[in-house]
Design a protein around this motif. Structure first.
Motif, PDB file in Angstrom:
ATOM      1  N   LEU A  32       0.826  -1.207   0.000  1.00  0.00           N
ATOM      2  CA  LEU A  32       0.000   0.000   0.000  1.00  0.00           C
ATOM      3  C   LEU A  32       0.862   1.260   0.000  1.00  0.00           C
ATOM      4  O   LEU A  32       0.625   2.194  -0.771  1.00  0.00           O
ATOM      5  CB  LEU A  32      -0.920  -0.007   1.222  1.00  0.00           C
ATOM      6  CG  LEU A  32      -2.099  -0.987   1.184  1.00  0.00           C
ATOM      7  CD1 LEU A  32      -2.811  -1.016   2.522  1.00  0.00           C
ATOM      8  CD2 LEU A  32      -3.069  -0.611   0.073  1.00  0.00           C
ATOM      9  N   GLY A  33       1.870   1.281   0.872  1.00  0.00           N
ATOM     10  CA  GLY A  33       2.724   2.463   0.948  1.00  0.00           C
ATOM     11  C   GLY A  33       3.563   2.667  -0.294  1.00  0.00           C
ATOM     12  O   GLY A  33       3.618   3.771  -0.856  1.00  0.00           O
ATOM     13  N   ILE A  34       4.213   1.611  -0.764  1.00  0.00           N
ATOM     14  CA  ILE A  34       5.078   1.725  -1.944  1.00  0.00           C
ATOM     15  C   ILE A  34       4.251   1.944  -3.201  1.00  0.00           C
ATOM     16  O   ILE A  34       4.614   2.747  -4.077  1.00  0.00           O
ATOM     17  CB  ILE A  34       5.964   0.471  -2.069  1.00  0.00           C
ATOM     18  CG1 ILE A  34       6.918   0.382  -0.868  1.00  0.00           C
ATOM     19  CG2 ILE A  34       6.759   0.488  -3.367  1.00  0.00           C
ATOM     20  CD1 ILE A  34       7.730  -0.896  -0.816  1.00  0.00           C
ATOM     21  N   GLY A  35       3.118   1.244  -3.314  1.00  0.00           N
ATOM     22  CA  GLY A  35       2.265   1.406  -4.498  1.00  0.00           C
ATOM     23  C   GLY A  35       1.720   2.813  -4.630  1.00  0.00           C
ATOM     24  O   GLY A  35       1.704   3.384  -5.729  1.00  0.00           O
ATOM     25  N   GLY A 363       7.398  -4.357  -2.678  1.00  0.00           N
ATOM     26  CA  GLY A 363       7.671  -3.529  -3.849  1.00  0.00           C
ATOM     27  C   GLY A 363       7.045  -4.081  -5.109  1.00  0.00           C
ATOM     28  O   GLY A 363       6.471  -3.338  -5.914  1.00  0.00           O
ATOM     29  N   LEU A 364       7.135  -5.408  -5.299  1.00  0.00           N
ATOM     30  CA  LEU A 364       6.518  -6.027  -6.482  1.00  0.00           C
ATOM     31  C   LEU A 364       5.004  -5.876  -6.442  1.00  0.00           C
ATOM     32  O   LEU A 364       4.374  -5.545  -7.450  1.00  0.00           O
ATOM     33  CB  LEU A 364       6.910  -7.502  -6.549  1.00  0.00           C
ATOM     34  CG  LEU A 364       8.369  -7.798  -6.935  1.00  0.00           C
ATOM     35  CD1 LEU A 364       8.664  -9.289  -6.797  1.00  0.00           C
ATOM     36  CD2 LEU A 364       8.655  -7.328  -8.354  1.00  0.00           C
ATOM     37  N   ALA A 365       4.409  -6.119  -5.272  1.00  0.00           N
ATOM     38  CA  ALA A 365       2.954  -5.950  -5.155  1.00  0.00           C
ATOM     39  C   ALA A 365       2.573  -4.485  -5.370  1.00  0.00           C
ATOM     40  O   ALA A 365       1.559  -4.185  -6.005  1.00  0.00           O
ATOM     41  CB  ALA A 365       2.489  -6.428  -3.782  1.00  0.00           C
ATOM     42  N   LEU A 400      10.045   2.203 -12.597  1.00  0.00           N
ATOM     43  CA  LEU A 400      10.504   0.963 -11.965  1.00  0.00           C
ATOM     44  C   LEU A 400      11.764   1.210 -11.135  1.00  0.00           C
ATOM     45  O   LEU A 400      11.944   0.613 -10.069  1.00  0.00           O
ATOM     46  CB  LEU A 400      10.758  -0.111 -13.024  1.00  0.00           C
ATOM     47  CG  LEU A 400       9.507  -0.621 -13.761  1.00  0.00           C
ATOM     48  CD1 LEU A 400       9.905  -1.608 -14.848  1.00  0.00           C
ATOM     49  CD2 LEU A 400       8.538  -1.272 -12.774  1.00  0.00           C
ATOM     50  N   ALA A 401      12.634   2.098 -11.626  1.00  0.00           N
ATOM     51  CA  ALA A 401      13.835   2.440 -10.858  1.00  0.00           C
ATOM     52  C   ALA A 401      13.450   3.141  -9.553  1.00  0.00           C
ATOM     53  O   ALA A 401      14.031   2.872  -8.492  1.00  0.00           O
ATOM     54  CB  ALA A 401      14.756   3.327 -11.688  1.00  0.00           C
ATOM     55  N   PHE A 402      12.472   4.045  -9.625  1.00  0.00           N
ATOM     56  CA  PHE A 402      11.982   4.702  -8.411  1.00  0.00           C
ATOM     57  C   PHE A 402      11.395   3.673  -7.453  1.00  0.00           C
ATOM     58  O   PHE A 402      11.659   3.706  -6.244  1.00  0.00           O
ATOM     59  CB  PHE A 402      10.932   5.748  -8.772  1.00  0.00           C
ATOM     60  CG  PHE A 402      10.218   6.337  -7.586  1.00  0.00           C
ATOM     61  CD1 PHE A 402      10.783   7.387  -6.879  1.00  0.00           C
ATOM     62  CD2 PHE A 402       8.989   5.841  -7.171  1.00  0.00           C
ATOM     63  CE1 PHE A 402      10.132   7.930  -5.777  1.00  0.00           C
ATOM     64  CE2 PHE A 402       8.331   6.369  -6.076  1.00  0.00           C
ATOM     65  CZ  PHE A 402       8.905   7.421  -5.374  1.00  0.00           C
ATOM     66  N   ASN A 403      10.594   2.755  -7.998  1.00  0.00           N
ATOM     67  CA  ASN A 403       9.971   1.721  -7.173  1.00  0.00           C
ATOM     68  C   ASN A 403      11.030   0.867  -6.477  1.00  0.00           C
ATOM     69  O   ASN A 403      10.942   0.586  -5.277  1.00  0.00           O
ATOM     70  CB  ASN A 403       9.060   0.848  -8.045  1.00  0.00           C
ATOM     71  CG  ASN A 403       8.422  -0.290  -7.261  1.00  0.00           C
ATOM     72  OD1 ASN A 403       8.980  -1.382  -7.174  1.00  0.00           O
ATOM     73  ND2 ASN A 403       7.247  -0.040  -6.744  1.00  0.00           N
ATOM     74  N   PHE A 404      12.060   0.461  -7.237  1.00  0.00           N
ATOM     75  CA  PHE A 404      13.118  -0.368  -6.657  1.00  0.00           C
ATOM     76  C   PHE A 404      13.895   0.412  -5.599  1.00  0.00           C
ATOM     77  O   PHE A 404      14.200  -0.108  -4.523  1.00  0.00           O
ATOM     78  CB  PHE A 404      14.066  -0.849  -7.745  1.00  0.00           C
ATOM     79  CG  PHE A 404      15.236  -1.635  -7.219  1.00  0.00           C
ATOM     80  CD1 PHE A 404      15.081  -2.971  -6.852  1.00  0.00           C
ATOM     81  CD2 PHE A 404      16.473  -1.037  -7.061  1.00  0.00           C
ATOM     82  CE1 PHE A 404      16.148  -3.690  -6.340  1.00  0.00           C
ATOM     83  CE2 PHE A 404      17.550  -1.751  -6.561  1.00  0.00           C
ATOM     84  CZ  PHE A 404      17.394  -3.085  -6.198  1.00  0.00           C
TER      85      PHE A 404
END
Length: 838
Positions: A32-35, A363-365, A400-404
């Motif tokens: 929830l937080g990362i998404g 992170g993947l979710a 995706l880089a930001f997400n990682f």
């Protein structure tokens, strides 16, 4: 080393697999937080951070000037970004520091293809537009300088790639065919490259048209030769090897000379005006991201990003607390490893590996969840589907880089809790299984994390409270006219090929026939619609009033039909409204609003009989004020009520020639939604070439005015509710854990005479201390952060005591509710069982 890391990963996977409840809870919390952060960054990146998809975007400069202007402005945002067409020509031809200079302006056009008319966004561009940007065609050719030499000399058009796909089904054979734009044939010569939308951030035009075709694109409004009319933006490309600072120094003298020339053309002016006009500078700003026309949306995204950042910190604290629960059950295991000679670095590496595995899962979710959140945000903030916007919800390599990166940072943050706990372990105590002693360290840290969660939840709840109150204040605002049973739509016959001298009679016929439709109570029209974020203004001269030097004499100006005030139910405070006799050739009349009457005449009644006229200088006031109407909101709900004048559009010699056409209002007897089909059928039968634009009820118009506020309030409330839930879980976990560790102590207390109420009070005291600490930490921070979003608020202060007190009450209630079950369990402890407990 690689083998060791793989072993840690395999072991971490086994550990997490053995605790599926813990793993799922942690991954969902992180997702929830990362998404949410990834979704908001997706929009923020495209709206503010991302460079234009053109050749060498870092060499582009955006032109902005300071200083006073004198003339007419047709702008979409900051006036300092807009110039006249003659000024563009001067800067393009006379500068020595830029290899190319392009001009751009937005317009709305009627496009007719195979007898199907639609309204589309268009971009008027200079002939060198695509060449300077380095954009290549996907099909055919793009505009060139020879297309932009003489007025109405090249009726050619370039399609955007997405519009070509949507309207023409990607048919390559449309090239060199004719399409009707505003009733005039244009040849489609090419399709722009995919991925390129516009040099204006957030715009998604369907067609690109040469600037010199403006008379056909904006009928009745040419201004290509008018130096006093500013309406286009300019972007340039620096010459090779030319630094921006050097180019700035080279172009400023040219700008000064152009201002001197313009001042001489204007004729005599006061010394003060001359000084203000010449005290002007032209700046070459970074143009790599193009022109951004909606800074308020950008601020909104930054506010939402800030809330999402707090949310991810909450997730870190929550998962850190969950990990400490796991630590308590693994204390003996890890202590045995230390006793057998394991190095601290190996144990820490194992704990970090487990944390990173949890983070990667979250992170993947979150990456899978982000496009859905992004699409939801886009529809809420822009009230359109993503396919009609220049924003994509799908992540690319940057996202995706930001997400990682965020995943890695978050993993390190929540892994700190177990790492700190086992940084200096006391293996001898752990091996003796002294549970109460062992638990003291993790318990203190869990309490600290819970206090942090309470503080963060207070920040989010205060933000939610302020934004909810802002939304409520806007929705309950008295706009000055009745909004129920009112439907509105706009038409511009010029976009269907009508000439300017035909429009006034056309509008009158539409009004007369709309009034006869079943269910219609009254009908009216205006050149400047209410609460549509538009505003037409002009300066005035009032007979007998001597304006001070540089006094602002600009007023809002609406050309309206005779039944306008009665249809909108705007109360007339003095005098009369307009009648059908107020038409061309009769005595010119006007109606002013209360603000204007009080500003210049003291009170409404005293304004009657006075005369004014448009413009300044050698002019004769010849328009009589015959009425005063109550103040009403005009531009937006947030905007201040300005000084306004209404005039009959039939008395205007150029009636109906405004850029935006006319907006009609119909007050119905029944629900306005029921009249939509009738109105559309009538307009189609009246002339199928005329397209209805912005068809909506006035209630929908009001809702559109608070789109941004509704989105922020909803998100803030959602984040606040999730934060409160996480804090409740954290409080419950700490109390349940501490109560279990104090099982024997509680039994002894009860055995020596402590009442169950006293035991419950002991547990509740602990939670109240944690809640109080969280409030003490969070309250000052909430006041600080609220001051940063004060421009987003309306009718409420960032330091509003009522909101803060209500949130503190909610925090205390959540804390007590979370403590209820552990307190009851503690009060039910059996002393005999407790005394036998190890």
């Amino acid at each position: 080393m690689g083998t060791t890391v793989l072993e840690d990963i395999r072991y971490g996977l086994r550990v997490l697999r053995k605790a599926p409840g813990f793993t799922i809870a942690a991954v969902l919390t992180l997702a929830l937080g990362i998404g949410a952060n990834t979704a908001i960054f997706t929009l923020l990146d495209q709206a503010i951070l991302r460079k234009l998809p053109v050749k060498e975007p870092d060499r582009l400069v955006l032109l902005r000037y300071t200083g006073r202007n004198n003339g007419y402005s047709h702008t979409r945002s900051d006036d300092s970004l807009y110039f006249s067409y003659p000024t563009y020509h001067d800067l393009r031809d006379q500068n020595t520091v830029l290899s190319g200079l392009i001009a751009t302006a937005w317009a709305e056009v009627g496009v007719q293809w195979h007898n199907e008319p639609t309204l589309e966004d268009a971009e008027l561009v200079s002939g060198n537009y695509f060449d300077v940007l380095g954009v290549r065609p996907a099909l055919g050719r793009l505009l060139v300088q020879s297309d932009d030499v003489s007025q109405e000399g090249a009726a050619v058009v370039v399609l955007s790639y997405s519009y070509w796909q949507r309207r023409f089904d990607s048919d390559p054979h449309v090239i060199n065919q004719a399409v009707l734009i505003n009733g005039h044939p244009f040849t489609m010569v090419g399709v722009a490259a995919p991925g390129f939308h516009s040099v204006v951030s957030g715009d998604h035009p369907a067609v690109f048209v040469p600037m010199t075709m403006k008379p056909e694109i904006t009928p009745g409004w040419n201004d290509l030769d008018v130096r006093s009319s500013v309406w286009l933006s300019i972007i340039g490309r620096l010459k090779p090897g030319m630094p921006r600072e050097q180019a700035q120094a080279g172009i400023d003298p040219l700008w000064y000379s152009l201002r001197v020339q313009r001042l001489s053309e204007m004729g005599h002016s006061s010394e003060r005006f001359k000084n203000e006009f010449l005290n002007s500078h032209l700046f070459l700003e970074n143009g790599s991201k193009g022109v951004w026309n909606n800074r308020r949306k950008a601020r909104t995204l930054l506010v939402v990003m800030g809330m999402a950042g707090l949310m991810v910190l909450m997730a870190c604290a929550n998962v850190g607390g969950l990990l400490l629960v796991r630590v308590a059950s693994r204390t003996r295991e890890i202590s045995v490893r230390y006793a057998l000679g394991a190095k601290r670095s190996r144990v820490i590496q194992q704990l970090l590996a487990e944390g990173l595995l949890l983070g990667l899962g979250g992170g993947l979710a979150g990456a899978l969840l982000a496009p859905q959140i992004c699409g939801f945000l886009t529809r809420m903030l822009w009230s359109q589907s993503i396919g009609e916007l220049a924003f994509s919800a799908m992540p690319d390599l940057r996202i995706l880089a930001f997400n990682f990166g965020l995943t890695f940072l978050v993993s390190l943050l929540f892994s700190l809790a177990p790492v700190i706990q086992f940084w200096r372990p006391d293996a001898s105590v752990a091996l003796k299984q002294q549970t109460a002693t062992i638990a003291r360290g993790p318990l203190r840290m869990r309490r600290a994390l819970t206090v942090a969660q309470i503080g963060l939840s207070l920040l989010l709840l205060v933000g939610a409270g302020l934004f909810v109150r802002t939304l409520r204040n806007l929705k309950t605002l008295d706009v000055g006219f009745a909004t129920d049973k009112l439907v509105t739509f706009s038409v511009d016959p010029r976009l269907a090929g009508y000439q300017r001298d035909q429009t006034a009679g056309l509008y009158q016929r539409i009004l007369e026939q709309l009034a006869g439709l079943p269910g219609v109570r009254s009908v009216a029209a205006t050149s400047d619609p209410e609460l549509a974020d538009t505003n037409t203004s002009s300066n005035i001269t009032i007979a007998g009033y001597r304006a001070a030097d540089n006094e602002d004499m600009n007023v809002e100006h609406e050309k309206v039909s005779s039944g306008y005030l009665s249809t909108l139910q705007m109360p007339v405070l003095a005098g009369r409204g307009f009648s059908d006799q107020d038409r061309l050739g009769t005595h010119q009349v006007g109606i002013v609003n209360e603000s204007l009457a009080r500003r210049y005449f003291g009170k409404p009644q005293d304004a009657l009989g006075h005369y004014f006229c448009w413009g300044a200088g050698d002019v004769t006031p010849d328009i009589e004020i015959v009425g005063v109407v109550k103040d009403a909101k005009h531009t937006t709900l947030r905007s201040e009520v300005g000084r306004s004048i209404f005039t009959p559009f039939l008395q205007d010699k150029e009636a109906g020639t405004s850029v935006t056409g006319m907006t009609f209002y119909l007050r119905t007897w029944q629900a306005p939604e029921a009249a939509e089909s009738t109105i559309r059928q009538f307009m189609h039968g009246f002339d199928s070439r005329i397209v209805l634009n912005d068809f909506r009820t006035m209630q929908e118009q009001l809702e559109e005015n608070v789109t941004t506020e509704r989105a922020i309030a909803l998100l803030a409330t959602s984040f606040g509710a999730l934060a409160a839930l996480m804090a409740a879980i954290g409080i419950y976990g700490v109390l349940a854990y501490s109560t279990a560790q104090r099982f024997r102590e509680i039994g002894i207390r009860i055995a020596v005479g402590a009442t169950r109420a006293r035991v419950m009070r002991m547990v509740l005291t602990e939670v109240l201390w944690m809640a109080g600490a969280g409030i003490v930490i969070g309250a000052p921070l909430s006041l600080l952060l609220s001051s940063l979003v004060r421009t987003q608020l309306f009718g409420v202060s960032g330091s509003d005591p009522l909101t803060l007190c209500m949130v503190c009450g909610i925090i205390m209630a959540v804390a007590v509710a979370s403590a209820a079950l552990p307190a009851r369990l503690a009060a039910k402890v059996d002393p005999i069982v407790a005394l036998r407990y190890e």
